[in-house]
Motif scaffolding. Structure first.
Motif, PDB file in Angstrom:
ATOM      1  N   THR A  63       0.836  -1.204   0.000  1.00  0.00           N
ATOM      2  CA  THR A  63       0.000   0.000   0.000  1.00  0.00           C
ATOM      3  C   THR A  63       0.868   1.250   0.000  1.00  0.00           C
ATOM      4  N   THR A  64       0.579   2.151  -0.929  1.00  0.00           N
ATOM      5  CA  THR A  64       1.374   3.376  -1.044  1.00  0.00           C
ATOM      6  C   THR A  64       0.612   4.620  -0.582  1.00  0.00           C
ATOM      7  N   SER A  65      -0.725   4.592  -0.626  1.00  0.00           N
ATOM      8  CA  SER A  65      -1.523   5.742  -0.186  1.00  0.00           C
ATOM      9  C   SER A  65      -2.805   5.253   0.469  1.00  0.00           C
ATOM     10  N   LEU A  66      -3.330   6.078   1.361  1.00  0.00           N
ATOM     11  CA  LEU A  66      -4.648   5.807   1.918  1.00  0.00           C
ATOM     12  C   LEU A  66      -5.476   7.076   1.887  1.00  0.00           C
ATOM     13  N   MET A  67      -6.789   6.890   1.844  1.00  0.00           N
ATOM     14  CA  MET A  67      -7.714   7.996   2.082  1.00  0.00           C
ATOM     15  C   MET A  67      -8.729   7.536   3.103  1.00  0.00           C
ATOM     16  N   VAL A  68      -9.005   8.415   4.085  1.00  0.00           N
ATOM     17  CA  VAL A  68     -10.099   8.154   5.006  1.00  0.00           C
ATOM     18  C   VAL A  68     -11.031   9.353   4.925  1.00  0.00           C
ATOM     19  N   SER A  69     -12.314   9.061   4.661  1.00  0.00           N
ATOM     20  CA  SER A  69     -13.300  10.122   4.460  1.00  0.00           C
ATOM     21  C   SER A  69     -14.481   9.892   5.389  1.00  0.00           C
ATOM     22  N   LEU A  70     -14.918  10.945   6.062  1.00  0.00           N
ATOM     23  CA  LEU A  70     -16.046  10.875   6.980  1.00  0.00           C
ATOM     24  C   LEU A  70     -17.155  11.784   6.518  1.00  0.00           C
ATOM     25  N   SER A  71     -18.393  11.310   6.629  1.00  0.00           N
ATOM     26  CA  SER A  71     -19.549  12.181   6.466  1.00  0.00           C
ATOM     27  C   SER A  71     -20.357  12.114   7.746  1.00  0.00           C
ATOM     28  N   THR A  72     -20.646  13.273   8.325  1.00  0.00           N
ATOM     29  CA  THR A  72     -21.430  13.342   9.549  1.00  0.00           C
ATOM     30  C   THR A  72     -22.795  13.941   9.221  1.00  0.00           C
ATOM     31  N   THR A  73     -23.734  13.858  10.163  1.00  0.00           N
ATOM     32  CA  THR A  73     -25.078  14.379   9.876  1.00  0.00           C
ATOM     33  C   THR A  73     -25.114  15.897  10.007  1.00  0.00           C
ATOM     34  N   GLN A  74     -24.147  16.469  10.743  1.00  0.00           N
ATOM     35  CA  GLN A  74     -24.094  17.912  10.907  1.00  0.00           C
ATOM     36  C   GLN A  74     -22.685  18.361  10.553  1.00  0.00           C
ATOM     37  N   GLU A  75     -22.498  19.701  10.269  1.00  0.00           N
ATOM     38  CA  GLU A  75     -21.127  20.140  10.185  1.00  0.00           C
ATOM     39  C   GLU A  75     -20.510  19.823  11.538  1.00  0.00           C
ATOM     40  N   VAL A 108     -12.772  22.227   7.741  1.00  0.00           N
ATOM     41  CA  VAL A 108     -13.613  22.582   6.614  1.00  0.00           C
ATOM     42  C   VAL A 108     -15.073  22.570   7.043  1.00  0.00           C
ATOM     43  N   LEU A 109     -15.861  23.513   6.508  1.00  0.00           N
ATOM     44  CA  LEU A 109     -17.272  23.594   6.880  1.00  0.00           C
ATOM     45  C   LEU A 109     -18.113  22.770   5.912  1.00  0.00           C
ATOM     46  N   ARG A 110     -17.918  21.471   5.925  1.00  0.00           N
ATOM     47  CA  ARG A 110     -18.674  20.565   5.073  1.00  0.00           C
ATOM     48  C   ARG A 110     -19.091  19.380   5.922  1.00  0.00           C
ATOM     49  N   LYS A 111     -20.115  18.665   5.466  1.00  0.00           N
ATOM     50  CA  LYS A 111     -20.505  17.449   6.179  1.00  0.00           C
ATOM     51  C   LYS A 111     -19.594  16.281   5.819  1.00  0.00           C
ATOM     52  N   THR A 112     -18.835  16.430   4.740  1.00  0.00           N
ATOM     53  CA  THR A 112     -17.881  15.387   4.341  1.00  0.00           C
ATOM     54  C   THR A 112     -16.478  15.981   4.359  1.00  0.00           C
ATOM     55  N   ASN A 113     -15.526  15.210   4.899  1.00  0.00           N
ATOM     56  CA  ASN A 113     -14.146  15.672   4.944  1.00  0.00           C
ATOM     57  C   ASN A 113     -13.234  14.458   4.781  1.00  0.00           C
ATOM     58  N   ALA A 114     -12.032  14.687   4.289  1.00  0.00           N
ATOM     59  CA  ALA A 114     -11.167  13.552   3.962  1.00  0.00           C
ATOM     60  C   ALA A 114      -9.705  13.883   4.204  1.00  0.00           C
ATOM     61  N   LEU A 115      -8.947  12.823   4.518  1.00  0.00           N
ATOM     62  CA  LEU A 115      -7.485  12.901   4.560  1.00  0.00           C
ATOM     63  C   LEU A 115      -6.926  11.911   3.556  1.00  0.00           C
ATOM     64  N   ASN A 116      -6.009  12.375   2.710  1.00  0.00           N
ATOM     65  CA  ASN A 116      -5.222  11.470   1.866  1.00  0.00           C
ATOM     66  C   ASN A 116      -3.804  11.465   2.432  1.00  0.00           C
ATOM     67  N   TRP A 117      -3.222  10.276   2.620  1.00  0.00           N
ATOM     68  CA  TRP A 117      -1.877  10.190   3.216  1.00  0.00           C
ATOM     69  C   TRP A 117      -1.034   9.176   2.471  1.00  0.00           C
ATOM     70  N   GLU A 138     -17.779  17.804  14.844  1.00  0.00           N
ATOM     71  CA  GLU A 138     -17.951  19.108  15.492  1.00  0.00           C
ATOM     72  C   GLU A 138     -19.152  19.829  14.909  1.00  0.00           C
ATOM     73  N   HIS A 139     -19.737  20.720  15.678  1.00  0.00           N
ATOM     74  CA  HIS A 139     -20.693  21.636  15.071  1.00  0.00           C
ATOM     75  C   HIS A 139     -20.032  22.989  14.883  1.00  0.00           C
ATOM     76  N   GLN A 140     -20.720  23.875  14.186  1.00  0.00           N
ATOM     77  CA  GLN A 140     -20.070  25.096  13.705  1.00  0.00           C
ATOM     78  C   GLN A 140     -19.476  25.938  14.815  1.00  0.00           C
ATOM     79  N   GLU A 141     -20.056  25.866  16.008  1.00  0.00           N
ATOM     80  CA  GLU A 141     -19.544  26.687  17.109  1.00  0.00           C
ATOM     81  C   GLU A 141     -18.306  26.062  17.734  1.00  0.00           C
ATOM     82  N   GLY A 142     -17.919  24.876  17.258  1.00  0.00           N
ATOM     83  CA  GLY A 142     -16.693  24.263  17.765  1.00  0.00           C
ATOM     84  C   GLY A 142     -16.944  23.179  18.794  1.00  0.00           C
ATOM     85  N   GLY A 143     -18.196  23.029  19.282  1.00  0.00           N
ATOM     86  CA  GLY A 143     -18.493  21.951  20.223  1.00  0.00           C
ATOM     87  C   GLY A 143     -18.594  20.621  19.487  1.00  0.00           C
TER      88      GLY A 143
END
Ligand SMILES: [Zn+2]
Length: 375
Positions: A63-75, A108-117, A138-143
């Motif tokens: 394996t040379t690269s990985l991506m992990v992507s999460l989608s949450t119900t809220q930002e 990032v202010l999205r419901k989906t975010n990803a890391l490629n490594w 997290e939600h937008q206020e940081g909690g």
């Protein structure tokens, strides 16, 4: 087994249903799909009581690269740490609060975010074992959002020759946009220019065209859309990049092109898009100038490079930079224009008096090669 799991199991028996992989109170079993050198694993889970999600990633010898992507119900999903199989933290969000941008996975202010490594040629390479990516919902206020539903996509790439790669791009016309006077000819010419430019870096751009009923004002560019996910599922395999060709961008007027995150997730979802507004380049008579033809090609490649994880060389406050060793650290508009204005990832186009050909540095090409979608 926690009580929720037990209830889910009991209910499954009571209704006699097949163990279909749908989202339940507690999540789903992983589903694995292999496409050539890319292995994609998808499942659902929930954040813990601290609003965190520990995502295990199985990395093989090749394996040379990985991506992990999460989608949450809220930002919004935020990466906290990447941990190697020895338990060592190789990437920590707290180290990246300064003026350098390695990845949008931290903020990032999205419901989906990803890391490629890895991101850079200098980052710790992968080695076999179980890696862990620790995320927070997290939600937008940081909690934090405890017990939040989370959809996961983990991709691993076993690439024997990263220096040569194909990037598969699915170009999707929004509803009727392909019928616009001059549109097909202009976009096909732009793609050919892009293919020629990137061939110099060992990157082969494999482009196919598709029609759709997408709204030509590309409203999904604001907050994603299930319509994007549905079209992506039709035209794209895991690892493919979907580029929507619209007339305009209703929520981003005056913008040539845009995308979701740096990097984006090349798997069907609400944010599986790069978007380009053709009205910015082609006038109603179908005419396109030499400069705008070059800009159309560079908008396609610039936005796709963002989707593949390459940030701007410098942001237009001239105070925030990418984290690559071979790009300049300039501090004024004039010095940044002279040092980086001919780079493809400069934040805007330099056309004085005509638009120059814009290029990538070896470290930027390294980011593209590491992307899981470059195969
Ligand atoms: Zn940009």
């Amino acid at each position: 087994m926690d009580p929720g799991m037990r209830w889910a199991a009991v209910l499954a028996v009571l209704v006699g249903c097949a163990p279909e992989p749908t989202t339940s109170e507690t999540g789903t079993e992983p589903e694995v799909r292999v496409d050539g050198m890319l292995t994609t694993t998808t499942w659902s889970t929930r954040s813990d009581q601290d609003g965190e999600v520990d995502v295990p990633i199985e990395v093989g010898d090749a394996t040379t690269s990985l991506m992990v992507s999460l989608s949450t119900t809220q930002e919004r999903p935020i990466l906290l740490q990447l941990i190697d199989p020895s338990g060592e933290v190789v990437l920590d969000e707290r180290d990246w609060r300064g003026d350098e941008k390695l990845t949008h996975a931290f903020d990032v202010l999205r419901k989906t975010n990803a890391l490629n490594w890895p991101v850079r040629r200098t980052d710790e390479p992968l080695w076999a074992g179980t890696w862990h990516a620790i995320w927070a919902s997290e939600h937008q206020e940081g909690g934090r959002n405890p017990d939040d539903g989370v959809d996961l996509v983990v991709m691993t790439k076993d690439d024997p020759d990263p220096a040569q790669a194909t990037i598969t791009v699915r170009l999707v016309w929004a509803d009727g946009v392909e019928l616009g006077v001059g549109h097909e000819a202009a976009v096909q010419a732009a793609v050919q220019t892009w293919q020629r430019d990137w061939a110099a870096y060992g990157l082969s751009v494999d482009a196919t065209f598709h029609t759709s009923d997408m709204d030509p004002t590309l409203p999904f560019t604001a907050n994603g859309d299930l319509a994007v996910e549905a079209i992506a599922a039709e035209v794209a395999d895991p690892g493919d990049i979907v580029v929507f060709l619209g007339d305009s961008m209703v929520y981003k007027p005056g913008v040539f092109g845009t995308g979701p995150n740096t990097p984006g997730t090349p798997y069907p979802g609400e944010y599986h898009f790069v978007a380009v507004a053709l009205d910015m380049f082609i006038d109603p008579s179908g005419a396109i100038s030499t400069d705008l033809a070059r800009l159309l090609s560079e908008t396609l490649s610039h936005e796709t490079a963002h989707f593949m994880g390459v940030p701007h060389v410098v942001e237009s406050d001239w105070a925030r930079y990418d984290a690559l060793p071979d790009t300049p650290r300039c501090t004024t508009e004039a010095t940044c224009e002279s040092q980086a204005g001919r780079n493809l990832m400069f934040p805007f186009s330099q056309c004085k008096p005509s638009c120059p050909v814009r290029t990538l540095t070896p470290d930027q090409v390294g980011v593209l090669q590491h992307y899981v979608g470059a195969r």
